[in-house]
Design a protein around this motif. Structure first.
Motif, mmCIF file in Angstrom:
data_model
loop_
_atom_site.group_PDB
_atom_site.id
_atom_site.type_symbol
_atom_site.label_atom_id
_atom_site.label_comp_id
_atom_site.label_asym_id
_atom_site.label_seq_id
_atom_site.Cartn_x
_atom_site.Cartn_y
_atom_site.Cartn_z
ATOM 1 N N CYS A 143 0.858 -1.183 0.000
ATOM 2 C CA CYS A 143 0.000 0.000 0.000
ATOM 3 C C CYS A 143 0.888 1.225 0.000
ATOM 4 O O CYS A 143 1.639 1.446 0.959
ATOM 5 C CB CYS A 143 -0.905 -0.015 1.234
ATOM 6 S SG CYS A 143 -1.950 1.444 1.373
ATOM 7 N N ARG A 144 0.852 2.011 -1.057
ATOM 8 C CA ARG A 144 1.641 3.240 -1.143
ATOM 9 C C ARG A 144 1.049 4.143 -2.213
ATOM 10 O O ARG A 144 0.330 3.692 -3.093
ATOM 11 C CB ARG A 144 3.111 2.936 -1.443
ATOM 12 C CG ARG A 144 3.370 2.329 -2.823
ATOM 13 C CD ARG A 144 4.863 2.097 -3.057
ATOM 14 N NE ARG A 144 5.389 1.043 -2.196
ATOM 15 C CZ ARG A 144 6.406 1.221 -1.343
ATOM 16 N NH1 ARG A 144 6.993 2.395 -1.253
ATOM 17 N NH2 ARG A 144 6.837 0.220 -0.600
ATOM 18 N N ASP A 150 -2.608 11.357 -8.748
ATOM 19 C CA ASP A 150 -1.917 10.808 -7.572
ATOM 20 C C ASP A 150 -2.933 10.010 -6.780
ATOM 21 O O ASP A 150 -4.010 10.529 -6.442
ATOM 22 C CB ASP A 150 -1.388 11.942 -6.686
ATOM 23 C CG ASP A 150 -0.330 12.761 -7.407
ATOM 24 O OD1 ASP A 150 0.665 12.161 -7.858
ATOM 25 O OD2 ASP A 150 -0.513 13.994 -7.543
ATOM 26 N N CYS A 151 -2.610 8.772 -6.494
ATOM 27 C CA CYS A 151 -3.547 7.960 -5.709
ATOM 28 C C CYS A 151 -2.807 6.735 -5.178
ATOM 29 O O CYS A 151 -1.705 6.430 -5.610
ATOM 30 C CB CYS A 151 -4.758 7.550 -6.546
ATOM 31 S SG CYS A 151 -4.383 6.471 -7.928
ATOM 32 N N PRO A 152 -3.403 6.030 -4.213
ATOM 33 C CA PRO A 152 -2.693 4.875 -3.657
ATOM 34 C C PRO A 152 -2.906 3.592 -4.453
ATOM 35 O O PRO A 152 -3.920 3.447 -5.132
ATOM 36 C CB PRO A 152 -3.320 4.728 -2.264
ATOM 37 C CG PRO A 152 -4.684 5.306 -2.389
ATOM 38 C CD PRO A 152 -4.620 6.354 -3.461
ATOM 39 N N ILE A 153 -1.946 2.700 -4.356
ATOM 40 C CA ILE A 153 -2.188 1.309 -4.722
ATOM 41 C C ILE A 153 -2.368 0.549 -3.409
ATOM 42 O O ILE A 153 -1.867 0.982 -2.366
ATOM 43 C CB ILE A 153 -1.038 0.664 -5.529
ATOM 44 C CG1 ILE A 153 0.292 0.738 -4.756
ATOM 45 C CG2 ILE A 153 -0.918 1.262 -6.914
ATOM 46 C CD1 ILE A 153 1.361 -0.207 -5.262
ATOM 47 N N PRO A 160 -8.817 -0.019 7.391
ATOM 48 C CA PRO A 160 -7.453 0.497 7.372
ATOM 49 C C PRO A 160 -6.757 0.236 8.706
ATOM 50 O O PRO A 160 -7.359 0.424 9.757
ATOM 51 C CB PRO A 160 -7.652 1.998 7.140
ATOM 52 C CG PRO A 160 -9.011 2.295 7.685
ATOM 53 C CD PRO A 160 -9.827 1.045 7.463
ATOM 54 N N THR A 161 -5.512 -0.223 8.647
ATOM 55 C CA THR A 161 -4.700 -0.346 9.859
ATOM 56 C C THR A 161 -3.922 0.952 9.956
ATOM 57 O O THR A 161 -2.999 1.179 9.185
ATOM 58 C CB THR A 161 -3.757 -1.559 9.747
ATOM 59 O OG1 THR A 161 -4.565 -2.731 9.548
ATOM 60 C CG2 THR A 161 -2.931 -1.731 11.006
ATOM 61 N N ARG A 194 2.747 -3.003 4.276
ATOM 62 C CA ARG A 194 2.006 -4.270 4.150
ATOM 63 C C ARG A 194 0.530 -4.103 4.521
ATOM 64 O O ARG A 194 -0.286 -4.971 4.251
ATOM 65 C CB ARG A 194 2.619 -5.332 5.069
ATOM 66 C CG ARG A 194 4.077 -5.657 4.791
ATOM 67 C CD ARG A 194 4.220 -6.578 3.607
ATOM 68 N NE ARG A 194 3.451 -7.811 3.753
ATOM 69 C CZ ARG A 194 3.852 -8.869 4.450
ATOM 70 N NH1 ARG A 194 5.001 -8.869 5.064
ATOM 71 N NH2 ARG A 194 3.100 -9.953 4.514
ATOM 72 N N TYR A 195 0.230 -3.013 5.217
ATOM 73 C CA TYR A 195 -1.144 -2.766 5.668
ATOM 74 C C TYR A 195 -1.797 -1.718 4.776
ATOM 75 O O TYR A 195 -1.183 -0.713 4.438
ATOM 76 C CB TYR A 195 -1.162 -2.207 7.102
ATOM 77 C CG TYR A 195 -0.436 -3.005 8.149
ATOM 78 C CD1 TYR A 195 -0.405 -4.400 8.120
ATOM 79 C CD2 TYR A 195 0.189 -2.360 9.209
ATOM 80 C CE1 TYR A 195 0.245 -5.113 9.118
ATOM 81 C CE2 TYR A 195 0.835 -3.063 10.207
ATOM 82 C CZ TYR A 195 0.870 -4.442 10.155
ATOM 83 O OH TYR A 195 1.508 -5.129 11.144
#
Lengths: 250, 932
Positions: A133-134, A156-159, B364-365, B616-617
């Motif tokens: 998650c980034r 811009d958005c997260p995976i 969400p963690t 990882r979260y």
């Protein structure tokens, strides 16, 4: 004008299987983009195609359908194809926009609703080997897709996925490029090792889009991690506006 | 032979094409265990079905399960080239993958019968048998939930579940010695006085107890469920009596009389409101013992369990938190106690388990901590928290009422997780992994997701709700039936498979189940049916005051609920007051090279980057996490608190965590105070309102029978309550996990470091949010708070191997300081803010530089002693970035204890008075290349 928007609000049908979990996020994005939303399961869609027939936009939301226990999106895709494949193909043939995000993208591929799939393209385990998650930046590159052709800036958005590595042969990649079917590429770093840094693709008609990142999680400036630094980011909302605007004419 | 489970009609092996990340993790894991290099390793999945498949069925199933771009398929067993290990689940362990294969087969029209899945490992380099055995036990399989076969096919758990149901046993309760034997045989973990109370009860009833009754009493009276230590009468060594610990905490909360508390220490979670409209349910749980023996499953079900606590408080879960304590990852295998898993394996398994459940259920963690200390080698700690949301005007749950149905919904009941409550209430030893096997299981986040979604639609349909956690139905129904009574029919409980004894059905801790009370069960049944989850009416709340359980025609349990809940004799426990840490600065005052020490601290496992864990979260789902655990110009700096604000609202909450077992080892009372301060400070640093804070306490402690250990607990509670009072921040819920002790093969019993985790949840407005990364060169850096020379428990001491001395004292001016700081934040005067904790001022400033991509020049120190100035961990301190033009207003607002120490520089170098300049790149390299 404002009033006209409300009267003309197209209906977006959001499909979620057991384990789909970003349906609420995508519904917020669609509502902010001017659509009315309704949520159904693949089973409900199979039993009664009426909601699909009366919708102008179809979205397969992200999550872990069936826990992704037999591979990401596979059972979701099988259900979509076997229960509602024909009515969705009809929907597409009418030029109505379809969007699959993350798990929804994986399901679209498995359901054979994107070019070459299944068998020619796939979404494999991330190069890192684990869920990641980034935030990433993606660049809209297709003039064919109704979802991207009006976009003027990167998003811009997260995976948030474990199986997002776009995989295909070099010949397939070249063919996708040739047909302007690459909708988004990762700009800057390629977070999962995708071939050609592909983050999303569209079908030959340009109405079906599948992508791994989550533009629905960047519809407000305050959601941008750089907001506290006083910076503004490319909103994913633009993508939903493009889809909803196109849906208005369908 | 077509019926052969390993034959080509029933067994499918799926290999990955290209490098397989799982294989790489096996290889690197073997390396970390100092096993011989394995060369190329292959990992494949195995799918077995009980019905032989025809050729075309195999083709269609292959098409579904095997993606030709990513995988290859092979039917049947093939003589391997190298060595192989096959792993399959033990019968009864949740196998979600198998369930989805069955679901797919149904759609594809293939009759597969039962399905099981497993893993195949192929090692090309020959490995000696003992090394291979070690590899399997330490890395590839876990005997708690799996079985394996070397160089041959493993037997899949198919068709082995139809055993004949055992019947009910009755016991004659004899003299004290006989009672003690029975206590041990059935792992009841009861005290001698409690056993006598049980004997007296059945003497009054003039009959012998059944196994169902004994097990139910043992679970209800377990430390885990009854909190016997926290409710005990306490005496110090001179015989002076003290309030029970739980009473002490509750009295503090009552005394604070906060308008934000809706309910505290009642039911499954604490309930608070900050806006008078929305309510938040707060809970944090521990899952330590299960995570020690089966790290993935233990952590996985820990997350699932705390989410159910929130569901059981009739709130909709919105975020998760996790605080993890492990042994050093580089522990030499020779130092590993017999029967323990290596910290590396526990670490990897626990993090995967937390990630798997949180990500899959779609929460969400957002906040957490990871700590390393040798004290956690045999007994890791896993604190899993959850916050849920509802409204003040939600239907009041006044039940259960006489005549209401007892409804169980969610997962089915199997022989998994038996006696979890008593297991967690016993200390562990070298054989725990084997004997406690049945206490651990793998979670099923998909089912819990569906339970969560279904419950949103059940609001208003039920009069009471609780989760099935430790003790299973016995505990859930037992608690609900307190004072009213219920009758339950075990034959109506949906089972995973036949062959369960009545006591197993009643006690099973199968996951993902909730119990509800409703006058009309039909609407709930319809909702469950729509979501595809099981629900069943298993009984009725009767008004008889007795809990009656039947199996077939037989009554297998008939207990007075007042005995069950109030019949346990109160414990009296003696504690020894711990000495307060004292003395001046220890060896940390010896001059050390400043830059070098800072770099070593930045690389310390307790300080270095948590990036590899946090990514990882999923912390983004919901679109509400506006301050993430990672922040700054590259999203890789550490945040103090994290902030969650619903995209449709302007106000939300911040979460701050406080934990410091090193203070606990040196001075438990001060730890109590300091950890409360740290949790609140973290939340405030992110923009939270210090006048709207509530707290959770979680204790993981050693054996409370040891007066010294109990004394540490008493002292910590004292300190914690004092601080709660000082900040006006009440505790609303808590949990204690005791008996975190370990008996080595040498017979020596060791307790973990006294570990208090405080979670602060505070109101925050979207416009007041502040992050820890430096924003702009030229801005002033201001140190808030008082710097004192106290190094007990400090990281510079841990680093230098020096000890002793007083730990920092709680700062009485901190509450007022945080209020003023918040006012400054509310008026936009604060550009960035970071708290001073592990490693002191030097680490704080370095982290702000790393997060922001700027340098800093610090030329004014709070004290002349450089070591104290840079590395003291004095409490109540923060570093704040302020624009030059705002500085005067800021300093006026803060009034006292605000020292301008330097400024932000565009030049990416940290210049520290009295030390050599350190380039930002070196700081970042040390911090991100640390040993975590």
């Amino acid at each position: 004008m404002e009033r006209g928007h409300i009267v003309n609000a197209p209906t977006a049908l959001v499909v979620g299987a057991p384990g789909t979990n970003r349906d609420a996020d995508v519904m917020l994005a669609l509502e902010l983009a001017g659509a009315d939303c309704r949520r159904v399961t693949p089973g409900e869609l199979g039993a009664d195609p009426t909601p699909l027939e009366s919708s102008q936009l179809l979205v397969l939301a992200g999550g872990f359908s069936y826990g992704d226990n037999t591979g990401a999106g596979r059972l979701f895709g099988l259900e979509i194809d076997s229960l509602a494949g024909d009515s969705i193909r009809r929907f597409i043939s009418h030029g109505r926009p379809v969007l699959g995000i993350c798990n929804g993208f994986q399901a679209l591929v498995r359901a054979g609703l994107l070019p070459g799939a299944p068998g020619a393209i796939a979404l494999g385990h991330n190069e890192s080997g684990s869920f990641d998650c980034r935030w990433v930046r993606i660049q809209p590159v297709s003039a064919r897709s109704v979802w991207t052709r009006g976009l003027v800036e990167d998003i811009d958005c997260p995976i948030a996925h474990g199986e997002g590595r776009f995989t295909c042969s070099t010949a397939t990649l070249a063919a996708l490029e040739q047909s302007d079917s690459i909708a988004f590429r990762y700009a800057g770093s390629n977070p999962n090792g995708s071939a050609g840094a592909v983050a999303g693709i569209c079908d030959p008609s340009g109405v079906v889009l599948g992508l791994m990142p989550h533009p629905e999680n960047h519809v407000l400036q305050r959601q941008n991690p750089q907001a506290a630094r006083g910076e503004r980011g490319g909103l994913g909302l633009a993508l939903f506006r493009a889809g909803v605007d196109h849906a208005r004419s369908c | 032979m077509r019926s052969d489970p390993q034959g080509p009609a029933r067994r499918l092996v799926i290999h990955s094409i290209g490098p397989d990340p799982r294989a790489e993790s096996v290889r690197s894991g073997a390396k970390s265990l100092l096993l011989p290099d394995l060369g190329a390793v292959q990992v494949a999945q195995i799918v077995w079905c009980s019905t032989p498949l025809a050729d075309d069925e195999r083709c269609r199933l292959t098409d579904f399960l095997v993606d030709p771009l990513l995988q290859t398929a092979q039917w049947g067993w093939v003589e391997p080239l190298g060595q192989t290990v096959e792993v399959a689940y033990l019968p009864g362990v949740t196998d979600s993958e198998a369930r989805e294969v069955q679901r797919a087969a149904l759609i594809l029209g293939i009759e597969v019968g039962e399905v099981a899945t497993g893993r195949l490992y192929e090692v090309q380099v020959p490995v000696a048998p003992d090394a291979l055995d070690s590899l399997v036990r330490r890395l590839l399989a876990n005997p708690v939930v799996e079985r394996w076969s070397v160089s041959g096919p493993v037997l899949p758990p198919l068709g082995t579940r139809g055993a004949v149901a055992p019947t009910v046993e009755r016991f004659v309760l004899g003299d004290q010695a006989a009672l003690a034997t029975l206590n041990l045989d059935r792992a009841m973990a009861l005290d001698p006085e409690e056993l006598l109370a049980v004997r007296d009860y059945f003497a009054r009833e003039a009959r012998t107890p059944t196994d169902v009754e004994l097990e139910m009493i043992a679970q209800t009276w377990s430390e885990h469920c009854a909190h016997k230590t926290f409710r005990a009468r306490l005496l110090d060594e001179s015989g002076v009596e003290f309030r029970p610990l739980l009473q002490r905490i509750r009295d503090t909360t009552d005394q604070i009389a906060s308008p934000h508390v809706v309910s505290a220490f009642v039911g499954n979670a604490g309930i608070v409101t900050y806006d008078g409209v929305t309510t938040l349910a707060l809970k944090c749980e521990t899952h330590n013992h299960p995570s020690a023996v089966e790290p993935f499953g233990g952590a996985n079900t820990g997350v699932g369990g705390v989410i159910r606590d929130i569901l059981g408080a009739a709130h909709d879960p919105i975020v998760c938190t996790d605080i993890l304590c492990f042994g050093p990852l580089n522990l030499a295998p020779a130092l590993l106690p017999a029967g323990s898993l290596h910290p590396r394996r526990i670490h990897d398994g626990v993090i995967s388990g937390v990630a798997d459940y949180g990500n899959k259920i779609g929460l969400p963690t957002i906040a957490g901590a990871v700590l390393y200390d040798e004290g956690y080698v045999a007994n890791p700690l896993v604190f899993a928290g959850c916050i849920g949301r509802s409204t003040l005007d939600a239907p009041v749950l006044s039940g259960p009422h006489t005549g209401d149905s007892v409804i169980v919904m969610g997962g089915r009941t199997g022989r998994d997780g038996i006696r979890g409550a008593t297991f967690s209430s016993l200390a562990m030893d070298a054989t725990t992994g084997e004997v406690a096997g049945a206490s651990v299981q793998i979670g099923d986040p998909l089912t819990e997701r569906l339970v969560m979604e279904a419950l949103r639609e059940c609001v208003g349909m039920y009069s009471a709700i609780t989760d099935c956690g430790a003790g299973g139905l016995s505990s859930a129904v037992g608690e609900m039936a307190e004072g009213i009574g219920a009758t339950c029919e075990l034959d109506r409980v949906p089972l995973k498979y036949h062959g369960l004894a009545p006591w197993e059905i009643w006690l099973s801790e199968s996951q993902e189940r909730m119990v509800l009370a409703a006058r009309d069960p039909e609407p709930i049944r319809k909702v469950c049916e729509r979501f595809g989850i099981d629900s069943a009416v298993i009984g009725t709340f009767t008004g008889s005051g007795r809990i009656v359980v039947t199996s077939g025609d037989a009554v297998v349990c008939d207990l007075d609920t007042s005995f069950l809940h109030d019949g346990r004799p109160q414990r009296t426990m003696v504690f020894r007051r711990p000495l307060r840490s004292q003395g001046g600065p220890s060896k940390a005052s010896v001059p050390v090279p400043l830059a070098e020490t800072l770099l070593l601290l930045l690389a310390h496992p307790n300080i270095c980057s948590r990036s590899s864990v946090v990514h990882r979260y999923d912390h983004e789902i919901g679109g509400a996490t506006v301050v993430r655990p990672l922040t700054g110009h590259r999203n890789e700096g550490h945040s103090d608190g994290t902030v969650w604000i619903d995209p449709r609202a302007d106000e939300g909450f911040a979460v701050g965590i406080g934990v410091n077992p090193w203070y606990g080892l040196a001075d438990p009372m001060e730890m109590g105070r300091l950890v409360v301060d740290e949790a609140i400070r973290n939340a405030v640093a992110s923009g939270a309102d210090p006048s709207r804070v509530t707290l959770l306490d979680n204790f993981s402690w050693g054996d409370p029978r040891d007066p010294e250990v109990l004394g540490q607990l008493w002292a910590t509670v004292e300190g914690m309550c004092e601080a709660s009072n000082a900040f006006g921040a009440p505790f609303v819920s808590g949990k204690d996990s005791l008996n975190n002790a370990w008996t080595g093969t040498d017979g020596v019993r060791t307790s973990i470091p006294p570990t208090l985790v405080v979670t602060a949840v505070a109101a925050v407005h979207a416009d007041h949010v502040v992050t820890s990364d430096l924003k702009e060169s030229g801005n002033a850096l201001v140190l808030l708070g008082r710097t004192e020379s106290a190094f007990g428990g400090s990281h510079v001491n841990l680093l230098l191997g020096t000890g002793g001395g007083a730990v920092p004292r709680a700062d009485e001016f901190a509450p007022a300081r945080y209020l003023r700081l918040h006012e400054a934040m509310s008026t936009g005067l604060v550009r960035s803010c970071h708290d001073c904790s592990e490693g002191g001022l030097a680490v704080t400033v370095a982290e702000m530089c790393i997060a922001g991509g700027f340098g800093a020049h610090i030329d004014v120190l709070p004290t002349d002693d450089a070591i104290t100035a840079w590395f003291s961990e004095s409490s109540g301190r923060l570093v704040v970035e302020v624009r030059r033009g705002d500085l005067e207003r800021f300093l006026d607002l803060m009034e006292i204890d605000a020292l301008v120490i330097g400024e932000v520089t565009a030049d990416p170098v940290l210049r520290m008075a009295g030390g050599i300049p350190v380039p930002l790149a070196n700081l970042a390299a040390a911090w991100s290349g640390g040993t975590s």
